[in-house]
Design an enzyme around this catalytic site. Structure first.
Site, PDB file in Angstrom:
ATOM      1  CB  SER A  40      -0.915   0.015   1.227  1.00  0.00           C
ATOM      2  OG  SER A  40      -1.768  -1.106   1.217  1.00  0.00           O
TER       3      SER A  40
HETATM    4  N1  SAH Z   1      -0.621  -4.355   3.856  1.00  0.00           N
HETATM    5  C1  SAH Z   1      -0.048  -5.117   2.757  1.00  0.00           C
HETATM    6  C2  SAH Z   1      -1.097  -5.258   1.669  1.00  0.00           C
HETATM    7  C3  SAH Z   1      -0.791  -6.296   0.647  1.00  0.00           C
HETATM    8  S1  SAH Z   1      -2.051  -6.435  -0.662  1.00  0.00           S
HETATM    9  C4  SAH Z   1       1.162  -4.363   2.256  1.00  0.00           C
HETATM   10  O1  SAH Z   1       1.137  -3.120   2.332  1.00  0.00           O
HETATM   11  O2  SAH Z   1       2.110  -4.975   1.776  1.00  0.00           O
HETATM   12  C5  SAH Z   1      -3.175  -7.592   0.093  1.00  0.00           C
HETATM   13  C6  SAH Z   1      -2.606  -8.951   0.341  1.00  0.00           C
HETATM   14  O3  SAH Z   1      -3.672  -9.781   0.788  1.00  0.00           O
HETATM   15  C7  SAH Z   1      -2.013  -9.637  -0.867  1.00  0.00           C
HETATM   16  O4  SAH Z   1      -0.663  -9.924  -0.572  1.00  0.00           O
HETATM   17  C8  SAH Z   1      -2.847 -10.915  -1.030  1.00  0.00           C
HETATM   18  O5  SAH Z   1      -2.077 -12.020  -1.458  1.00  0.00           O
HETATM   19  C9  SAH Z   1      -3.382 -11.103   0.379  1.00  0.00           C
HETATM   20  N2  SAH Z   1      -4.604 -11.909   0.516  1.00  0.00           N
HETATM   21  C10 SAH Z   1      -5.731 -11.849  -0.211  1.00  0.00           C
HETATM   22  N3  SAH Z   1      -6.633 -12.732   0.265  1.00  0.00           N
HETATM   23  C11 SAH Z   1      -6.050 -13.371   1.321  1.00  0.00           C
HETATM   24  C12 SAH Z   1      -6.491 -14.397   2.234  1.00  0.00           C
HETATM   25  N4  SAH Z   1      -7.713 -14.940   2.158  1.00  0.00           N
HETATM   26  N5  SAH Z   1      -5.632 -14.798   3.189  1.00  0.00           N
HETATM   27  C13 SAH Z   1      -4.388 -14.258   3.298  1.00  0.00           C
HETATM   28  N6  SAH Z   1      -3.929 -13.286   2.469  1.00  0.00           N
HETATM   29  C14 SAH Z   1      -4.754 -12.846   1.495  1.00  0.00           C
END
Ligand code: SAH
Length: 187
Positions: A40
């Protein structure tokens, strides 16, 4: 946020200090997951941290669902410190490996070593019961429904920051938060 260097968490070629999300997507091996992962934007991380600040005091427990790059999990961990616990859950194993490597390059590395910071491969909708209940739960992906397991693992008096879900009169789902962010879906 000044303690954790975003450059460790953004793949080469990205712009770690730009105030925009950066792709942390993986090559073809991981296309099975269908949705691109991003770290993000800094303003979004700052906004989440300010929403949760009262629930990230030393000694508190925090869960980061969809921990992705691991950046925010690392910040959570330095805030709750050696008397607290920060747990990240991410379903793409390669991202979990990378996030652990990135964390080790900064001051949260010792918290990872001594077990006060954990990053697990798993379905974030199930939370991580071992370290529950949590003072703070951050969901870094947009959920169509509020996962009950996460609600169950929230401490009374605790706070979860989720993208706001509006069910419109025609039954369709609108996902937004006050910042108008578009998150990767929680799948
Ligand atoms: N706060 C993180 C956001 C990453 S984007 C950052 O700033 O790096 C959101 C993430 O959620 C992705 O990496 C995706 O793979 C993960 N995601 C989506 N659905 C998920 C689930 N059911 N369980 C675990 N992770 C999940």
């Amino acid at each position: 946020m000044m303690k954790i260097d975003r450059a460790h968490f953004v793949p080469p070629g990205g712009l770690p200090y730009d105030d925009a999300p950066q792709s942390i997507a993986l090559p073809l091996c991981c296309m099975q997951y269908r949705f691109g992962a991003t770290i993000s934007a800094p303003h979004m991380h700052g906004y989440c941290l300010s929403l949760l600040a009262d629930y990230l005091k030393p000694g508190m427990h925090v869960l980061d669902v969809g921990s992705g790059s691991g950046y925010l999990t690392a910040v959570f961990s330095v805030m709750v410190g050696e008397t607290g616990k920060a747990v990240g859950v991410e379903h793409i194993p390669e991202l979990v490996d990378r996030s652990r490597e990135a964390i080790k390059r900064g001051p949260a590395g010792k918290l990872l070593d001594n077990g006060h910071l954990e990053i697990h491969v798993g379905d974030g909708k199930q939370g991580w019961p071992d370290a529950a209940p949590y003072d703070a739960i951050h969901v870094g992906a947009a959920a169509a429904e509020l996962p009950q397991a996460l609600v169950d693992q929230l401490k009374p008096g605790g706070r979860m920051d989720l993208v706001i879900i509006n069910k419109l009169p025609d039954g369709s789902i609108e996902k937004k938060n006050e910042m108008g962010v578009r998150y990767v879906p929680l799948v």
